[in-house]
Motif scaffolding. Structure first.
Motif, PDB file in Angstrom:
ATOM      1  N   LEU A  44     -12.719  -9.013 -13.124  1.00 50.03           N
ATOM      2  CA  LEU A  44     -12.713  -8.595 -14.524  1.00 50.03           C
ATOM      3  C   LEU A  44     -13.632  -7.399 -14.747  1.00 50.03           C
ATOM      4  CD1 LEU A  44     -12.715 -12.057 -16.335  1.00 50.03           C
ATOM      5  CD2 LEU A  44     -10.834 -10.414 -16.227  1.00 50.03           C
ATOM      6  N   GLU A  45     -14.766  -7.376 -14.042  1.00 47.39           N
ATOM      7  CA  GLU A  45     -15.672  -6.231 -14.160  1.00 47.39           C
ATOM      8  C   GLU A  45     -14.997  -4.960 -13.639  1.00 47.39           C
ATOM      9  OE1 GLU A  45     -18.455  -5.888 -15.663  1.00 47.39           O
ATOM     10  OE2 GLU A  45     -18.740  -7.990 -16.195  1.00 47.39           O
ATOM     11  N   PHE A  46     -14.321  -5.062 -12.502  1.00 46.34           N
ATOM     12  CA  PHE A  46     -13.610  -3.907 -11.956  1.00 46.34           C
ATOM     13  C   PHE A  46     -12.474  -3.483 -12.888  1.00 46.34           C
ATOM     14  CE2 PHE A  46     -15.187  -5.226  -7.604  1.00 46.34           C
ATOM     15  CZ  PHE A  46     -15.900  -4.060  -7.373  1.00 46.34           C
ATOM     16  N   ALA A  47     -11.720  -4.469 -13.380  1.00 49.89           N
ATOM     17  CA  ALA A  47     -10.552  -4.159 -14.205  1.00 49.89           C
ATOM     18  C   ALA A  47     -10.938  -3.549 -15.542  1.00 49.89           C
ATOM     19  CB  ALA A  47      -9.722  -5.425 -14.425  1.00 49.89           C
ATOM     20  N   ALA A  48     -12.142  -3.851 -16.021  1.00 56.63           N
ATOM     21  CA  ALA A  48     -12.588  -3.292 -17.295  1.00 56.63           C
ATOM     22  C   ALA A  48     -12.834  -1.794 -17.194  1.00 56.63           C
ATOM     23  CB  ALA A  48     -13.863  -3.998 -17.761  1.00 56.63           C
ATOM     24  N   SER A  49     -13.086  -1.309 -15.964  1.00 57.19           N
ATOM     25  CA  SER A  49     -13.378   0.121 -15.767  1.00 57.19           C
ATOM     26  C   SER A  49     -12.668   0.638 -14.523  1.00 57.19           C
ATOM     27  CB  SER A  49     -14.887   0.342 -15.637  1.00 57.19           C
ATOM     28  OG  SER A  49     -15.580  -0.183 -16.745  1.00 57.19           O
ATOM     29  N   PRO A  50     -11.345   0.649 -14.514  1.00 54.24           N
ATOM     30  CA  PRO A  50     -10.625   1.111 -13.320  1.00 54.24           C
ATOM     31  C   PRO A  50     -10.947   2.562 -13.012  1.00 54.24           C
ATOM     32  CG  PRO A  50      -9.157   0.969 -15.212  1.00 54.24           C
ATOM     33  CD  PRO A  50     -10.433   0.318 -15.623  1.00 54.24           C
ATOM     34  N   GLY A  51     -11.171   2.837 -11.734  1.00 57.00           N
ATOM     35  CA  GLY A  51     -11.494   4.190 -11.310  1.00 57.00           C
ATOM     36  C   GLY A  51     -12.962   4.537 -11.448  1.00 57.00           C
ATOM     37  N   VAL A  52     -13.747   3.650 -12.047  1.00 58.57           N
ATOM     38  CA  VAL A  52     -15.180   3.893 -12.231  1.00 58.57           C
ATOM     39  C   VAL A  52     -15.960   3.172 -11.139  1.00 58.57           C
ATOM     40  CG1 VAL A  52     -17.166   3.566 -13.762  1.00 58.57           C
ATOM     41  CG2 VAL A  52     -14.925   4.154 -14.713  1.00 58.57           C
ATOM     42  N   VAL A  53     -16.882   3.881 -10.501  1.00 57.16           N
ATOM     43  CA  VAL A  53     -17.679   3.279  -9.432  1.00 57.16           C
ATOM     44  C   VAL A  53     -18.724   2.347 -10.028  1.00 57.16           C
ATOM     45  CG1 VAL A  53     -19.264   3.714  -7.519  1.00 57.16           C
ATOM     46  CG2 VAL A  53     -17.354   5.276  -7.935  1.00 57.16           C
ATOM     47  N   LEU A  54     -18.761   1.122  -9.542  1.00 59.47           N
ATOM     48  CA  LEU A  54     -19.775   0.152  -9.941  1.00 59.47           C
ATOM     49  C   LEU A  54     -20.750  -0.030  -8.790  1.00 59.47           C
ATOM     50  CD1 LEU A  54     -17.603  -2.575 -11.729  1.00 59.47           C
ATOM     51  CD2 LEU A  54     -18.793  -0.624 -12.735  1.00 59.47           C
ATOM     52  N   GLU A  55     -22.019   0.260  -9.028  1.00 57.93           N
ATOM     53  CA  GLU A  55     -23.033   0.084  -8.000  1.00 57.93           C
ATOM     54  C   GLU A  55     -23.238  -1.401  -7.714  1.00 57.93           C
ATOM     55  OE1 GLU A  55     -26.587   1.957  -9.334  1.00 57.93           O
ATOM     56  OE2 GLU A  55     -25.819   3.994  -9.039  1.00 57.93           O
ATOM     57  N   ARG A  56     -23.720  -1.684  -6.532  1.00 56.81           N
ATOM     58  CA  ARG A  56     -23.959  -3.065  -6.144  1.00 56.81           C
ATOM     59  C   ARG A  56     -24.941  -3.748  -7.091  1.00 56.81           C
ATOM     60  NH1 ARG A  56     -22.997  -0.087  -1.660  1.00 56.81           N
ATOM     61  NH2 ARG A  56     -21.653  -0.985  -0.029  1.00 56.81           N
ATOM     62  N   ARG A  57     -25.989  -3.047  -7.457  1.00 61.86           N
ATOM     63  CA  ARG A  57     -26.974  -3.676  -8.347  1.00 61.86           C
ATOM     64  C   ARG A  57     -26.389  -3.911  -9.735  1.00 61.86           C
ATOM     65  NH1 ARG A  57     -31.471   1.174  -8.800  1.00 61.86           N
ATOM     66  NH2 ARG A  57     -30.098   2.849  -9.507  1.00 61.86           N
ATOM     67  N   THR A  58     -25.438  -3.077 -10.156  1.00 65.24           N
ATOM     68  CA  THR A  58     -24.742  -3.298 -11.423  1.00 65.24           C
ATOM     69  C   THR A  58     -23.919  -4.568 -11.355  1.00 65.24           C
ATOM     70  OG1 THR A  58     -24.634  -0.932 -11.890  1.00 65.24           O
ATOM     71  CG2 THR A  58     -23.069  -2.344 -13.050  1.00 65.24           C
ATOM     72  N   LEU A  59     -23.204  -4.766 -10.240  1.00 67.09           N
ATOM     73  CA  LEU A  59     -22.425  -5.977 -10.067  1.00 67.09           C
ATOM     74  C   LEU A  59     -23.315  -7.210  -9.992  1.00 67.09           C
ATOM     75  CD1 LEU A  59     -19.785  -4.594  -7.547  1.00 67.09           C
ATOM     76  CD2 LEU A  59     -19.325  -5.409  -9.869  1.00 67.09           C
ATOM     77  N   LEU A  60     -24.464  -7.097  -9.326  1.00 62.09           N
ATOM     78  CA  LEU A  60     -25.409  -8.215  -9.280  1.00 62.09           C
ATOM     79  C   LEU A  60     -25.830  -8.615 -10.685  1.00 62.09           C
ATOM     80  CD1 LEU A  60     -27.787  -7.424  -6.273  1.00 62.09           C
ATOM     81  CD2 LEU A  60     -26.378  -9.459  -6.555  1.00 62.09           C
ATOM     82  N   SER A  61     -26.121  -7.622 -11.495  1.00 63.07           N
ATOM     83  CA  SER A  61     -26.578  -7.881 -12.852  1.00 63.07           C
ATOM     84  C   SER A  61     -25.481  -8.489 -13.715  1.00 63.07           C
ATOM     85  CB  SER A  61     -27.083  -6.584 -13.483  1.00 63.07           C
ATOM     86  OG  SER A  61     -27.419  -6.770 -14.838  1.00 63.07           O
TER      87      SER A  61
END
Length: 251
Positions: free
Chosen positions: A192-209
């Motif tokens: 869901l986090e990826f799908a909310a921002s397709p094409g946008v890079v999510l850093e690992r620490r962002t995903l952890l948070s």
């Protein structure tokens, strides 16, 4: 295990936890700690007993020690994953990379290294329980669906489509080529986090948070292993690695 605080923080919960730990002192200490925080706790001293107890009581979350007699924590985690998507928190005495990776590859959602502060343990448990019962308070992902390649017509903002991958954010269901995918709560939250921002890079620490509710402390193996597991289910080509930065969902 650090001593519990004089008064537990937060409100009590009715969640039922299964603790599988062979050390009697640690098992009793953790059990009493968690019961003070309002949890109902069942406890087992070995892997086979833990498996049987899981089948009988179907707890909301499991805490598994890595080193267990009869059936070790890694093997128990695999057996549980064949039966359920219930959140699993692994406990390792060493924090050894092999223990961590093996536990996550077996299907665990998170891990802690013993001894662990009581507040940290309870926070991790609550985070996993929130994730397991997660439903979006608003259609954050759906708001991005128009630009995410959504094929849904009629203004339906609860369904997003990426090729043959369909995400229903209201029903919390994911289908690939028309077939339902069995995602753990952590995998679903990550998707869901990826799908909310397709094409946008999510850093690992962002995903952890966002997914684990963790502050970043340098260890991102939990993110990398879950990305691998998610790729295996939705298609490896859908999540792109951006070296030195993180991951993104291909549009």
């Amino acid at each position: 295990m650090a001593s519990p605080p004089a008064t537990p923080g937060g409100s009590a919960t009715e969640a039922h936890l299964l603790l599988v730990e062979d050390d009697e002192v640690i098992r009793n200490t953790v059990r009493m700690l968690l019961e003070r925080y309002g949890f109902t706790v069942s406890a087992a001293a070995d892997g086979m007993s833990g498996l049987e107890m899981f089948r009988e009581r179907r707890p909301d979350l499991l805490l598994l020690d890595v080193m267990l007699p009869e059936l070790d924590g890694i093997g128990l985690c695999r057996r549980i994953r064949e039966l359920s998507l219930a959140p699993i928190l692994m406990m390792s005495a060493r924090g050894d990379a092999l223990d961590v990776v093996s536990g996550l590859e077996a299907g665990a959602d998170d891990y802690v290294v013993k001894p662990v502060e009581s507040a940290v343990l309870v926070a991790r448990i609550r985070s996993l329980l929130r994730r397991a019962s997660f439903t979006p308070a608003h259609s954050r992902a759906g708001a991005s669906s128009a630009g995410a390649g959504s094929g849904a017509g009629g203004g339906d903002t609860t369904t997003m489509t990426f090729g043959d991958l369909t995400i229903d954010t209201r029903g919390m269901e994911v289908h690939r080529a028309g077939q339902p995918l069995a995602l753990t709560p952590t995998e679903l939250r990550m998707l869901l986090e990826f799908a909310a921002s397709p094409g946008v890079v999510l850093e690992r620490r962002t995903l952890l948070s966002r997914v684990w509710d963790h502050a970043w402390h340098g260890d991102t193996r939990v993110v990398d292993l879950h990305v691998q597991r998610l790729r295996a289910k939705i298609g490896a080509e859908r999540i792109e690695t951006v070296r030195g930065f993180g991951y993104k969902l291909r549009r």
